[in-house]
Design an enzyme around this catalytic site. Sequence first.
Site, PDB file in Angstrom:
ATOM      1  N   LYS A 111      45.486  34.937  39.797  1.00  0.00           N
ATOM      2  CA  LYS A 111      46.300  34.153  40.722  1.00  0.00           C
ATOM      3  C   LYS A 111      47.652  33.793  40.136  1.00  0.00           C
ATOM      4  CE  LYS A 111      42.640  32.557  43.665  1.00  0.00           C
ATOM      5  NZ  LYS A 111      41.704  31.504  44.058  1.00  0.00           N
ATOM      6  N   LYS A 192      34.871  43.971  48.672  1.00  0.00           N
ATOM      7  CA  LYS A 192      34.063  42.883  49.212  1.00  0.00           C
ATOM      8  C   LYS A 192      34.704  42.329  50.483  1.00  0.00           C
ATOM      9  CE  LYS A 192      32.553  39.040  47.176  1.00  0.00           C
ATOM     10  NZ  LYS A 192      32.344  37.998  46.161  1.00  0.00           N
ATOM     11  N   LYS A 195      38.631  37.281  53.499  1.00  0.00           N
ATOM     12  CA  LYS A 195      39.692  37.068  54.481  1.00  0.00           C
ATOM     13  C   LYS A 195      41.013  37.694  54.059  1.00  0.00           C
ATOM     14  CE  LYS A 195      39.123  32.959  54.609  1.00  0.00           C
ATOM     15  NZ  LYS A 195      38.374  31.854  54.287  1.00  0.00           N
TER      16      LYS A 195
END
Length: 327
Positions: A111, A192, A195
């Site tokens: 991130k 996977k 969203k």
Amino acid sequence: MARILSGVQPSGEVHLGNYLGALRQWVAFQHDNDAFFCVVDLHALAQEHDTALLASRTLEAATQLLAAGLDPSACTIFAQSHVPEHPRLAWLLECTATVGELRRMTQFKDKGGESESVRVGLFTYPVLQAADILLYDAELVPVGDDQRQHLELTRDLAVRFNHHHGDTFVVPQAAVPTFAARVMDLQEPTRKMSKSVSSPLGTVLVLDRPQEIDRKIRKAVTDTETSVRYDPEKKPGVSNLLELLAASTGGDPAVLADDYTSYGPLKADVAEAVIALLQPVQERYQELKAQPDYVAKVLADGAAKAHTVAAVTLDRAMRAMGLLPPR
Ligand code: TRP
């Protein structure tokens, strides 16, 4: 009864991967365990968030947990920010964790850990997560595979604390589900379901209308063969459909494959099974959505109960570290 705890981000929409990979296990766990489930709204602050939406998303997450089948008479559901012991224990643990071990967290690196403008809260995120867990003396932490490293850190911090300051924390274990943990994206079946994956067609949301679920499953990417086999390496799309069918109906994907000779009927059955699986969740959701005061009350009761447990553990940790107890 084992004490268990897990946390969920108030990030909005719950998808089929969340439901089959996590929520459904939580629902099963609640009856034979002393279970705590936490909507981790403080963790949501670690990244860009919409101030105007956070409160309603927290309530929404709780609504979806209840809709999925968590029963407030069987488990404790609360919002992290309602229990002040979480950030307080996190500080104590931050004073035992090292910069080196936090820098190694892959989620932090993914991130943007290299950037100077990354927030300190994103860096210390796993320590707050450790506090979430250790405050409740949780023995088991049901989480997805992606949380294994955070659980390892939690264990390291607990062991270290106990070693330096005397036995204070229960050392928890991750409970990663071994079946139906991998629901893949319908459009990119090697990734996977999540969203953030590009096409919204790839993700079935728990609250999608039946027609929408049907459409997404019928448009699922397969391959240019025609035979139905369970082979996740060579046939990821078809295998994902078989996994979904198995997870929804309780069968075995390789065995179910024998019932089909082409993709159309398989897709039709997967769509029907997923729609049936989600129907009771959707009905409960509609009922709960009409009673926001009830959901808020569940969170208030949950926070009161969580607080009584967390306060004892925090007190133990503060004394163990040598802080002057207040009189
Ligand atoms: N980091 C977890 C996730 O992204 C959420 C979380 C926060 C959590 N605190 C927790 C999970 C404690 C388990 C236990 O999914």
